[in-house]
Design an enzyme around this catalytic site. Structure first.
Site, short mmCIF file in Angstrom:
data_model
loop_
_atom_site.label_atom_id
_atom_site.label_comp_id
_atom_site.label_asym_id
_atom_site.label_seq_id
_atom_site.Cartn_x
_atom_site.Cartn_y
_atom_site.Cartn_z
N ASP A 509 0.83 -1.20 0.00
CA ASP A 509 0.00 0.00 0.00
C ASP A 509 0.86 1.25 0.00
OD1 ASP A 509 -2.39 -1.34 0.02
OD2 ASP A 509 -2.53 -1.41 2.22
N ASP A 511 0.98 3.71 1.89
CA ASP A 511 0.85 4.43 3.17
C ASP A 511 2.06 4.12 4.06
OD1 ASP A 511 0.50 1.83 3.91
OD2 ASP A 511 -1.58 2.05 4.58
N ASP A 513 2.47 2.14 6.65
CA ASP A 513 2.77 0.73 6.87
C ASP A 513 3.42 0.11 5.64
OD1 ASP A 513 1.95 0.70 9.43
OD2 ASP A 513 -0.02 -0.22 9.04
#
Ligand code: 0RA
Length: 645
Positions: A509, A511, A513
Site C-alpha cells: 500500500d 501508506d 505501513d
C-alpha cells in the site's frame, strides 16, 4: 636547483663507487623489482620509503616531527628533526655516511640503525632506490651545528657532501626528490593517497607529529592544503576515528600494551552495537599487513579463548556454542606490533610470517584481556551478550538456509503453503508478486494470469520493524517463505541463477505501513540477495492513486500530474474521483487491469541505490531516538510513492 659544480668524475669514482653505480643502474633497469610497479602505486611508494626512514628515527626516540610537502614543482620534500644521517667517512668505503646511504643498495654496517626498522615487503629497500629513480634528489643534513648538502641526478652524485652553513640549534634530515618521468607512467602525486598513509603512521606512532602539505596550487590558485596528524592517544584514537558516528557497545576502546622477548604488542579494540561489520587492522613495524599473518591469528585465538573462558566461568553463554566470528561481530580493532626481524610473505608481501609471533601475541592478548574483563564485568557482560545474540542468529540463518535447499533433482522445491505458484516453469517468463496483506493477496490470486504470475501474500506487518534486529529477520516466518519461494538460497549461498522468477515484484500500500514493509524488504534483499537487485530482478508495483469516472468512462491515474491532465481533458462536471487508499479497495479485475497486467501496469525497477538507501534507513529506524524515527518513516512513505519509472 642551483649551480652544478664541475666535477671530473674520474676523480671521485673509486672502484667501490663503480659497484655502487652498477647497483643503482640495476634499479633503473628493473624498477618493479624494488618498488613493485612503475604506476601510481610505485610512485607513491617512493614517498613511503623516504618517510619510513624518518619513522625509524622516530621509533628509536630521536625524532618527534616529520614534515612532508608536495612542492609546487611536483617534487616531494621529507624533513625530520632526528639526529641527521651521519656525514663522517665510512672506514671501508672512504665515503661520507650520507653518500653511502643515498647511493648504495641496502647500505648496512656502520650506518645502519638496528632495532624495529620499517622493513618488509617493498618497504625498507632503502632510500638509494628512491635516489636511483629520481630525476634529481637533494639531501640536507643538520648535525653537529652544521648544515651539509649533497645532490644527485638519477642516483649519480653531482656534488660532494658540502658544508653549506651552520645551525647550532637543531639536527635533522631533509630529502627532496623529483620522480623520474623516464621511469614512471605518471609523476603526479595524489594528495589523498599520501594523506591516508600519513594519518595511519601518526596513529601508529603516538606523539609523533606529521605535517603534510601540498604547495602545488599556491601559485595559480593561492590555496595551500595542509593537514597535521598528531595523536597522543595513538591507536586508541585510531579506533575512535574508525568508529566515529557509530553506536558503541561500551564508551571507550579497550587498550593494552606489553613487551615480551623483544616484541612490542599493542592492541586497541571496541565493539560497535548496531553495526555488524568488523574491521580488524593488523600492523607489523608500521606496515599494514592486509593479508594478516601470525600476529592476527594470535589475536583472534586469544579473543575467542579468553571470552569463552570468561563467559563460561561466569554463566553468561546461555549454553550457546559461540564461535570466534560471533565475538568479532561489529568489532573494530587495531593490532600494532613491532618486532626485530619481520618476515613478510604472500601475494603482496603483506602477511606476517614469523611463527614465534603467534604465541607471543596470543599470550599477551590472553592475559591482558582477561585482566580487563575481570576488572570491568559489566563490559564483559555486554560483549558476551552480543556474541550470544550473534551465535543464535547464525544458527537461525543456517536453519533458514536448510529450509530453502532443493530436495532432489526430480523432486520439486519445498514451497511455502501460502504461495500460489504459476504454471510456467521458465524463470525468465515468471513473476512473483509479494503482496502486503491477506485481502490484497486474495484479490491478486483471483486477478492474476496464473500462467506466469505467482502470488505470495505477506501477513499485514510481517515483522515489527521497531523491534526487529537484522539478524532476527531470518527467523521470521514470512521472510523464510520468501526465501523458499525464490528457491535460490540466501546470504553467501544465494545464487541468482537458481531464482525461480526473473521478476520479483513488491506490491504494498502507498501508506506508512506499506513504506515500512518496503524498507524492511529492500533491506532484506540488499543484505541477503544483493545479486538479485544487481541483475534487475526486483521491482515495485505501482498501484494507481485515483480512479476517475465520468459517464461510462473510467481512468486510473498514477500521479497528481496525470490526474490534472485527465480533469483538464474531461472538464470538472459530472466527474467522480476516488482515491485508492489501499490495494484491498480494488477488486480482482481492477487490480489486474491497473497494477498487474503487463500491458497497462507500471513497474519501478529497484536499483542498488534504492535498496542501499532503505538499508541506511533501516539502520536509522533501529536507532535509539524516537522522534526522528517517526519523521523518517513518514518522509519515506512519501518518497516511496513518488518513484518514477
Ligand atoms: C644511520 C645512523 C644514524 C642515523 C641515521 C642513519 C638516520 C637516517 C635517516 C634517514 C632519514 N632521517 C634519518 N635520520 C637518521 C645514527 C647516527 C648517530 O649515531 O648519531
Amino acid at each position: 636547483m642551483e649551480e652544478e659544480p664541475m666535477l671530473d668524475k674520474k676523480d671521485i669514482y673509486d672502484t667501490d663507487k663503480i659497484k655502487v653505480l652498477e647497483g643503482l643502474k640495476a634499479v633503473r633497469k628493473r624498477p618493479s623489482m624494488y618498488i613493485g610497479s612503475t604506476d601510481e602505486n610505485g610512485l607513491h611508494h617512493l614517498v613511503y620509503e623516504v618517510v619510513d626512514n624518518s619513522i625509524d628515527e622516530a621509533m628509536e626516540g630521536y625524532c618527534d616531527r616529520i614534515e612532508v610537502t608536495i612542492k609546487s614543482d611536483g617534487s616531494v620534500e621529507v624533513s625530520d628533526n632526528g639526529r641527521g644521517i651521519p656525514v663522517s667517512e665510512h672506514p671501508q668505503h672512504n665515503l661520507p655516511g650520507v653518500e653511502i646511504v643515498m647511493t648504495k643498495l641496502h647500505a648496512g654496517g656502520k650506518f645502519d640503525r638496528k632495532s624495529y626498522k620499517v622493513s618488509g615487503g617493498l618497504h625498507g629497500v632503502g632510500v638509494s632506490v628512491v635516489n636511483a629513480l629520481s630525476e634529481w634528489l637533494e639531501v640536507k643534513v643538520k648535525r653537529d651545528g652544521k648544515i651539509y648538502r649533497q645532490r644527485y641526478k638519477r642516483g649519480d652524485p653531482i656534488s660532494e657532501v658540502e658544508m653549506i652553513g651552520e645551525d647550532g640549534a637543531t639536527s635533522g634530515t631533509t630529502t627532496t626528490f623529483m620522480p623520474d618521468p623516464e621511469i614512471f607512467e605518471t609523476v603526479e602525486f595524489d594528495y589523498n593517497t599520501l594523506k591516508e598513509r600519513m594519518r595511519e603512521l601518526a596513529f601508529l606512532n603516538k606523539g609523533l607529529k606529521i605535517v603534510f602539505k601540498d604547495e602545488r596550487r599556491v601559485v595559480e590558485e593561492g590555496v595551500e592544503k595542509k593537514d597535521i596528524f598528531h595523536y597522543e592517544g595513538g591507536i586508541v584514537e585510531f579506533v575512535n576515528y574508525i568508529n566515529e558516528g557509530k553506536e558503541k557497545l561500551y564508551p571507550e576502546p579497550i587498550y593494552f600494551k606489553r613487551r615480551e622477548d623483544g616484541v612490542h604488542v599493542e592492541v586497541a579494540m571496541q565493539h560497535k552495537s548496531e553495526s555488524y561489520a568488523k574491521e580488524i587492522l593488523a600492523f607489523a613495524n608500521n606496515i599494514h599487513t592486509k593479508e594478516g599473518g601470525t600476529h592476527l591469528s594470535g589475536f583472534r585465538a586469544a579473543l575467542t579463548r579468553t571470552l569463552n573462558n570468561y563467559g563460561e566461568a561466569n554463566g553468561l553463554t546461555d549454553d550457546v556454542q559461540i564461535r570466534g566470528d560471533d565475538y568479532r561481530e561489529g568489532l573494530t580493532a587495531v593490532i600494532n606490533i613491532k618486532l626485530p626481524e619481520p618476515q613478510f610473505e604472500g601475494q603482496t608481501k603483506t602477511k606476517l610470517g614469523n611463527s614465534e609471533i603467534r604465541g607471543i601475541v596470543q599470550s599477551i592478548v590472553g592475559t591482558e584481556l582477561m585482566t580487563f574483563l575481570e576488572e570491568n564485568p559489566s563490559i564483559a557482560e555486554v560483549i558476551i551478550d552480543k556474541a550470544v545474540t550473534a551465535a543464535k542468529a547464525r544458527q537461525a540463518a543456517k536453519k533458514a538456509k536448510e529450509l530453502t535447499r532443493r530436495k532432489g533433482l526430480l523432486e520439486s522445491v519445498d514451497l511455502p503453503g501460502k504461495l500460489a505458484d504459476c504454471a510456467n516453469p521458465d524463470p525468465s517468463k515468471s513473476e512473483l508478486y509479494i503482496v502486503e496483506g491477506d485481502s490484497a493477496g486474495g484479490s491478486a490470486k483471483q486477478g492474476r494470469d496464473r500462467d506466469f504470475q505467482a502470488i505470495l501474500p505477506l501477513r499485514g506487518k510481517i515483522i515489527n520493524v521497531e523491534k526487529a534486529r537484522l539478524n532476527r529477520m531470518l527467523e521470521n516466518k514470512e521472510i523464510r517463505s520468501i526465501i523458499s519461494a525464490i528457491g535460490a538460497g540466501v546470504g553467501e549461498d544465494f545464487d541468482p541463477d537458481e531464482s525461480r522468477y526473473h521478476k520479483i515484484i513488491i506490491m504494498t500500500d502507498a501508506d506508512v505501513d506499506g513504506a515500512h514493509i518496503r524498507t524492511l524488504l529492500f533491506t532484506f534483499f540488499y543484505r541477503y540477495m544483493k545479486p538479485l537487485i544487481e541483475r534487475g530482478y526486483l521491482y515495485m508495483a505501482q498501484p494507481p492513486l485515483y480512479k476517475i469516472t465520468k459517464g461510462g468512462g473510467v481512468r486510473h491515474v498514477y500521479s497528481e500530474a496525470e490526474k490534472a491532465e485527465v480533469l483538464n481533458e474531461w472538464g470538472k462536471r459530472g466527474v467522480s474521483i476516488q482515491r485508492y487508499k489501499g490495494l484491498g479497495e480494488m477488486n480482482p479485475k481492477e487490480l489486474w487491469e491497473t497494477t498487474m497486467d503487463p500491458e497497462n501496469r507500471i513497474l519501478a525497477q529497484v536499483t542498488i541505490e534504492d535498496a542501499k538507501e532503505a538499508d541506511d534507513l533501516f539502520d536509522l529506524l533501529m536507532g535509539k531516538e524516537v522522534a526522528p524515527r517517526r519523521e523518517f518513516i513518514q518522509q519515506n512513505a512519501k518518497a516511496a510513492t513518488n518513484i518514477d519509472v
